[in-house]
Every structure is written in C-alpha cells, then in structure tokens.
Design an enzyme around this catalytic site. Structure first.
Site, PDB file in Angstrom:
ATOM      1  N   HIS A 222       0.831  -1.209   0.000  1.00 22.83           N
ATOM      2  CA  HIS A 222       0.000   0.000   0.000  1.00 22.83           C
ATOM      3  C   HIS A 222       0.862   1.254   0.000  1.00 22.83           C
ATOM      4  O   HIS A 222       0.374   2.345   0.261  1.00 22.83           O
ATOM      5  CB  HIS A 222      -0.907   0.025   1.234  1.00 22.83           C
ATOM      6  CG  HIS A 222      -1.677  -1.242   1.432  1.00 22.83           C
ATOM      7  ND1 HIS A 222      -1.315  -2.183   2.378  1.00 22.83           N
ATOM      8  CD2 HIS A 222      -2.775  -1.724   0.816  1.00 22.83           C
ATOM      9  CE1 HIS A 222      -2.172  -3.186   2.321  1.00 22.83           C
ATOM     10  NE2 HIS A 222      -3.061  -2.939   1.389  1.00 22.83           N
ATOM     11  N   ASP A 411      -3.332   5.569   3.446  1.00 21.54           N
ATOM     12  CA  ASP A 411      -3.725   5.265   2.078  1.00 21.54           C
ATOM     13  C   ASP A 411      -4.459   6.406   1.393  1.00 21.54           C
ATOM     14  O   ASP A 411      -4.639   6.387   0.172  1.00 21.54           O
ATOM     15  CB  ASP A 411      -4.658   4.039   2.056  1.00 21.54           C
ATOM     16  CG  ASP A 411      -3.926   2.764   2.427  1.00 21.54           C
ATOM     17  OD1 ASP A 411      -2.692   2.762   2.333  1.00 21.54           O
ATOM     18  OD2 ASP A 411      -4.585   1.787   2.809  1.00 21.54           O
ATOM     19  N   HIS A 414      -9.461   7.363   3.935  1.00 20.30           N
ATOM     20  CA  HIS A 414     -10.273   7.391   5.155  1.00 20.30           C
ATOM     21  C   HIS A 414     -11.583   8.148   4.938  1.00 20.30           C
ATOM     22  O   HIS A 414     -12.662   7.666   5.282  1.00 20.30           O
ATOM     23  CB  HIS A 414      -9.483   8.019   6.304  1.00 20.30           C
ATOM     24  CG  HIS A 414     -10.231   8.051   7.604  1.00 20.30           C
ATOM     25  ND1 HIS A 414     -10.597   6.909   8.269  1.00 20.30           N
ATOM     26  CD2 HIS A 414     -10.693   9.088   8.363  1.00 20.30           C
ATOM     27  CE1 HIS A 414     -11.250   7.230   9.377  1.00 20.30           C
ATOM     28  NE2 HIS A 414     -11.323   8.551   9.454  1.00 20.30           N
ATOM     29  N   GLY A 500      -9.734  -2.366  19.572  1.00 16.58           N
ATOM     30  CA  GLY A 500      -8.537  -1.861  18.909  1.00 16.58           C
ATOM     31  C   GLY A 500      -7.257  -1.976  19.707  1.00 16.58           C
ATOM     32  O   GLY A 500      -6.169  -1.895  19.150  1.00 16.58           O
ATOM     33  N   ARG A 557      -1.259   0.836  10.464  1.00 19.81           N
ATOM     34  CA  ARG A 557      -0.383   0.868   9.296  1.00 19.81           C
ATOM     35  C   ARG A 557       0.631   2.000   9.364  1.00 19.81           C
ATOM     36  O   ARG A 557       1.789   1.850   8.982  1.00 19.81           O
ATOM     37  CB  ARG A 557      -1.247   0.999   8.039  1.00 19.81           C
ATOM     38  CG  ARG A 557      -0.521   0.764   6.755  1.00 19.81           C
ATOM     39  CD  ARG A 557      -1.502   0.734   5.595  1.00 19.81           C
ATOM     40  NE  ARG A 557      -2.369  -0.427   5.680  1.00 19.81           N
ATOM     41  CZ  ARG A 557      -3.471  -0.594   4.959  1.00 19.81           C
ATOM     42  NH1 ARG A 557      -3.840   0.339   4.118  1.00 19.81           N
ATOM     43  NH2 ARG A 557      -4.192  -1.687   5.080  1.00 19.81           N
ATOM     44  N   ASP A 570      -3.681  12.480  12.947  1.00 25.72           N
ATOM     45  CA  ASP A 570      -4.187  11.150  12.666  1.00 25.72           C
ATOM     46  C   ASP A 570      -5.591  11.265  12.087  1.00 25.72           C
ATOM     47  O   ASP A 570      -6.444  11.988  12.624  1.00 25.72           O
ATOM     48  CB  ASP A 570      -4.219  10.304  13.933  1.00 25.72           C
ATOM     49  CG  ASP A 570      -4.798   8.932  13.680  1.00 25.72           C
ATOM     50  OD1 ASP A 570      -4.128   8.122  13.018  1.00 25.72           O
ATOM     51  OD2 ASP A 570      -5.934   8.670  14.127  1.00 25.72           O
ATOM     52  N   ALA A 571      -5.848  10.556  10.995  1.00 22.10           N
ATOM     53  CA  ALA A 571      -7.145  10.674  10.324  1.00 22.10           C
ATOM     54  C   ALA A 571      -8.280  10.155  11.198  1.00 22.10           C
ATOM     55  O   ALA A 571      -9.362  10.753  11.253  1.00 22.10           O
ATOM     56  CB  ALA A 571      -7.117   9.926   8.999  1.00 22.10           C
ATOM     57  N   GLY A 572      -8.072   9.035  11.900  1.00 26.31           N
ATOM     58  CA  GLY A 572      -9.112   8.502  12.776  1.00 26.31           C
ATOM     59  C   GLY A 572      -9.426   9.438  13.920  1.00 26.31           C
ATOM     60  O   GLY A 572     -10.597   9.630  14.279  1.00 26.31           O
TER      61      GLY A 572
END
Length: 596
Positions: A222, A411, A414, A500, A557, A570-572
């Site tokens: 990826h 990637d 998101h 998680g 990742r 961080d996207a999350g």
C-alpha cells in the site's frame, strides 16, 4: 475525473471491476447470492472438503479473487481499494466455502483484516461453523527478526493459499490444512522494492512519493515505507540487496531447495521482471541453493505502482508436493490433471442474516438495565434520530478533508470509506419506517450496522462498535439526561478500546475519545450541567485530535513510518473529533429547544 484512467465512477471501481471479472470468468466463478463482495467457485462448497477462504482490499489484482479456483481458494472476500473486507463479507465467504469439514481462513496481517476476521469467526461460531485462521506475516522489512508476528502479509500469501488448497483438495482435515498453512508461512520470506507511487482512483492523486531516480527498499503493497531509500540501482544490485535481506532471516542455507515467487507491482514490464529473476536465480545457484518451483508475473500488485516483490520459501517434500499439485484459477493454473475433489458440490446454504453484533452469549452477559428516572435537562430519544442524519452530513461534507489528512501517512481513503459507510446509513434510514428511524437508538443501530457491513478496514468495526455501544445503553430508556449520555459514551469508548487495543499516545482515535470522555465526566463531577459538560467534551476532543500531530504512530499501518509519522494529524482521531463535535452541537441544540 482529471486523471487518465480506464474507469467510469471513481467511487465505484470495485463494483465495476467485479462485474467485469464475472463477465469474463463466469464459467468457473460467481458472486455470492447474498453478498456482492464475495467471489466463490461455481461448485463451492464441496461436501467433506475443508473450505479455503481469503480476502483483502482491492487494487492488488489478481490477488485475492484471482486465486479462487480448483486446488486453491474456495471463496474470497473483497474490500474497497487497499481496505479490509467487512466482517460480513468474510463471514459470508466462510459460509460459501463450508462443506461440513470446517473452513481455513488465510489472510494478511493488517489491523483491519484482523478485526474483521475476528468478528467473522465469532459470527461463524454462533452458527456452529468451525473456522480456523492463519495470518500471513512474510514481509521481512516490516518488523525485526524475533518480532515476526508484527510483520505484514504480502505476496507470500499466494504460496500459503497454494499449499493449503492442495492439501484440502486431497481430503485433509481442518487441523491438517491449518498445520500445512502455518508450516508454509513459517518458511516464507518476502521483500519489495518500490520505484514509483500509485493512485487510488477515488483519491485522484498519489498518497506517497518516491523521488525519480530513487528506490524504496522494503516498501509495502500500500506504499508503506520500507527499510531505506537508495538511488535506483541495476537489476543485479536489486537482487543482491533483496537476497541479503531475505536469506539470513530464516535462515536459508546451501543445499536448500527453494520456491521463488517474483511479482510485479502493477506497472513493471514482464521484461524487467524476468531480468530480475535471472539475477536472483543465478545468485541462489551460486549460494548452493536449488530453485525447485518458480512463479514470475503480475501475481500480487498494487494498482499501477512500479516495483517488484521477491518471495522465497524453504521447501521440504511436503511443501514441494503441494506447490507442484495441479490447480486452476484466473491467476494461477498448473497442469497435471484436475485437482482431486472429495465427493460432489453441495447446494449453497440459504443466505443468513448479518450477525455483526456481539454473540448471543456476550449479549446475555449484558442484560438491559432497569428503566431509570432522568435528572435535570433531558432529551426524548423518540424523535432524536435526526442526530444520526447530522452525523452523516458532517462526515460526508468532510470527505476530502479526511482523505487529505489520511493521504499524508496512510492510504488516503479514510474520508472516502467513512463517507461511503455513513451515506449507506442514510439509505438504510430512508428504507425504514419514519417513526422507527426517528428513534435515536434505532438510528444508531443502523449506523453501526452500515459501518460494519459496508466499509471494512479498521474504522468499520471500530466505529461500528462505538455506535453499537451507544445504542445498547440508550435502548431501554425513553429519554437521555447528562448521566445517561455519560454512561453511553463510557460504554462506547470501552468497546472501541477493547477491540482496537490502542491507548492514549498511540496516535489513534483513542487520543480523541479518551480525553473527551474524561473531560465530560470531570465537568459533571464539578457540578456542570448537561450542556456545559458537552461543551467540555467538544473542547477536549479537539485538543485530543490536535495532540496527534506531535505523536509518533505506535499502532496500525502508519506505525511503520516511525518518526516520519510525527507532524501530521491522525485521520481517525480527526474523524472522531468531527463525530463528537457534531454530537455535542446536536445535543446542545436540542437541550436549548427543550428549555425554551
């Protein structure tokens, strides 16, 4: 569309690809009747045969669906581009492959796949289906020797599928199939070299960069970074560098018989692949090793990435016999007669309902709480379902923003995947009775189900559990006061942490969730009202999101970036901030209306 691609809608490349795949190969393959993201053999399941299942993100074609066929896999779950399939898709693939002898699920070591497969296995167990798993971890550069369990699964998965598929085709038991798959993976090592980036169609631009004239040694499928960046070398130098990494790791030794799998990453011409293979084969021969099995071609790709992966397997008689056994699929066919099949195909079982909620025994351990009496300002749950519509709007409207953030260390999908899942919830709500959709717990249930069923990756199950936790606490009640919202939020955060395993400081959505929950609780303990506590939660969520900018990723990742993950949100954590902020504003607005 601004880029030159052979596509229709960039948001539907997977759906369109699957239609074409079946149009071309419908004589041997079919889409599962109950799940459009499951590709299965026409004659699966077969009575008495252990089913072989795999799955993964799209963009790696011919992996994963290209290895569904005789002597290989019986079914494959298909995810979005570079994203894990959903738990429901893995579960439906397991059911499609179940011939009564159990199912072996063989997949790669990524956070989203691990979460979704674990959920699918629980769903299968609740239906009485025996499923065992083996996780591929052949990518040497992704973790140090001694920490093999942390390594990614890459092209070595193909050899695992081949070995396990051959053993299952000969009537082996589930225990025997699992044992040979583990044995295969223990003797398999891989490394990749990247020469150019790739672009997810829905993103429209590359989410990482390799300088012209440079090569990234140890790159992931990826675009995850590898061990080091060097000036582009000759094929001879590439072969030397790759073997110097792989051979000592097992270690491989003079006298070994080995299998060699060399795969292009999507844009590497076959001419160049064979140039590298020649260099690899010569060096193995010079080191006293015999190549007893070889595969060269575009076997496990990464969209249009320029680059190559090299996989070596140390053979014994059992592994070599399984590799040489006949098989037939879109991606791999070996002659020698049809692969033996025990007994005949059996009719497909009827489609089962999704079971992405907690297993029955787990739900039994959480009996509904007795109905409580609200204290202070409260919101009627019947009529508050519109809050979920506001969450949908917030995520969909920030789709590009979230993908832009994710593209810096991930990637870049998101926002795309989140928007797809939340939009799917909107479709589900539209299909419901209006009065039911207006109930907040019911709407939250639909959101949870849409995320777990539709978007996969790690965010699907994590956010699915989050909204499921909220719904389960609220369902027995008629209205929500400050204390009840605090209980629901605490339950939701605990469920995410349990799934998680992340902690504050790991650079994940927990860095937003945990401080938000703490601020909400502390505000109530200090005597604040419901609206003030929500404001404190909102502020803490934003601060938590901002804190991830200065953290080094330790999970998921992006953790493989090491210090290169510092300096980026961080996207999350960012999407979590949007969700909590929208919740706070929606609830505050309703409280103001109730008191007016």
């Amino acid at each position: 569309m601004t880029t030159n691609r052979v596509i229709n809608d960039p948001d539907r490349v997977v759906e369109d690809m699957l239609q074409g795949w079946i149009a071309a190969h419908g004589d041997t393959l079919r889409i599962d009747a109950g799940n459009a993201r499951v590709v299965r053999r026409h004659d699966a399941p077969r009575r008495g045969k252990v089913g072989i299942v795999t799955g993964g993100g799209s963009g790696h074609e011919p992996a994963f669906l290209g290895y569904v066929g005789a002597g290989l896999c019986d079914a494959a779950a298909v995810g979005e581009v570079f994203s894990s399939p959903t738990a429901r898709s893995f579960y439906d693939a397991m059911r499609a492959a179940d011939g009564g002898a159990g199912v072996a699920c063989l997949y790669g070591n990524y956070a989203g796949d691990n979460m979704n497969v674990a959920m699918a296995v629980r769903m299968a167990a609740a239906e009485g289906l025996a499923v065992r798993t083996v996780v591929a971890n052949d990518d040497v550069p992704s973790a140090a020797r001694g920490d093999e369990a942390s390594r990614r699964g890459v092209a070595g998965e193909i050899l695992m599928w081949k070995v396990a598929g051959a053993r299952a085709a000969r009537g082996a038991s589930l225990d025997e199939v699992i044992a040979i798959a583990r044995h295969a993976m223990a003797r398999t090592r891989s490394i990749g070299i990247g020469l150019s980036a790739c672009t997810i169609p829905a993103v429209g631009k590359a989410n990482f960069h390799i300088e012209r004239g440079s090569m990234e040694v140890g790159i992931g499928h990826h675009g995850e970074p590898g061990m080091s960046v060097h000036r582009t070398a000759t094929a001879a130098d590439m072969a030397e560098r790759m073997l110097d990494t792989l051979l000592p790791d097992l270690p491989f030794a003079p006298g070994d018989r080995v299998a060699v799998l060399l795969s292009g990453l999507g844009a590497t011409p076959l001419m160049e692949q064979y140039i590298l293979y020649g260099e690899v084969a010569r060096r193995l021969r010079e080191r006293g090793m015999q190549v007893a099995f070889r595969l060269v071609g575009n076997l496990f790709t990464s969209l249009e990435m320029m680059g190559i992966t090299l996989t070596l397997m140390q053979l014994d008689d059992a592994l070599e016999a399984c590799l040489q056994a006949p098989c037939q699929s879109v991606a791999l066919t070996l002659a020698g007669g049809p692969a033996p099949q025990p007994q005949d195909a059996i009719p497909s079982p009827p489609s089962a309902p999704a079971r992405t909620q907690a297993p029955a025994q787990e739900q039994a351990a959480r009996p509904p709480a007795a109905r409580r009496t609200s204290e202070g300002p409260a919101i009627a749950l019947d009529g508050a379902g519109g809050i979920v519509r506001e969450l949908i709007t917030a995520i969909v409207s920030h789709r590009e923003f979230l993908s832009e953030i994710d593209g810096l260390i991930g990637d870049g999908d998101h926002g795309i995947n989140m928007a797809k899942g939340f939009s799917g919830c909107g479709v589900r709500l539209d299909a419901m009775d209006a009065r039911q959709a207006a109930q907040l717990p019911a709407a939250l249930r639909q959101l949870s189900q849409a995320l777990m069923d539709d978007i996969g990756g790690s965010m699907g199950p994590l956010y699915g559990r989050f909204f499921q936790g909220l719904a389960e606490v609220l369902e027995p009640e008629q209205e929500m006061d400050a204390a009840l919202f605090g209980q629901a939020l605490a339950r939701a955060v605990a469920d995410v942490q349990e799934m998680g395993k992340a902690r504050v400081g790991d650079k994940t959505l927990i860095d937003t969730l945990a401080p938000a929950l703490q601020a909400y609780r502390q505000s109530l303990q200090a005597g604040a009202g419901f609206r003030e506590a929500l404001q404190a939660m909102d502020a803490a969520a934003e601060a938590g999101k901002e804190s991830t900018r200065h953290l080094q990723a330790r999970i998921g990742r992006s953790a493989r970036l090491g210090p290169r993950s510092i300096g980026v949100l961080d996207a999350g954590a960012t999407s979590c901030w949007l969700i909590l902020g929208t919740l706070a504003q929606s609830l505050q607005r309703r409280l103001a209306q109730a008191s007016a």
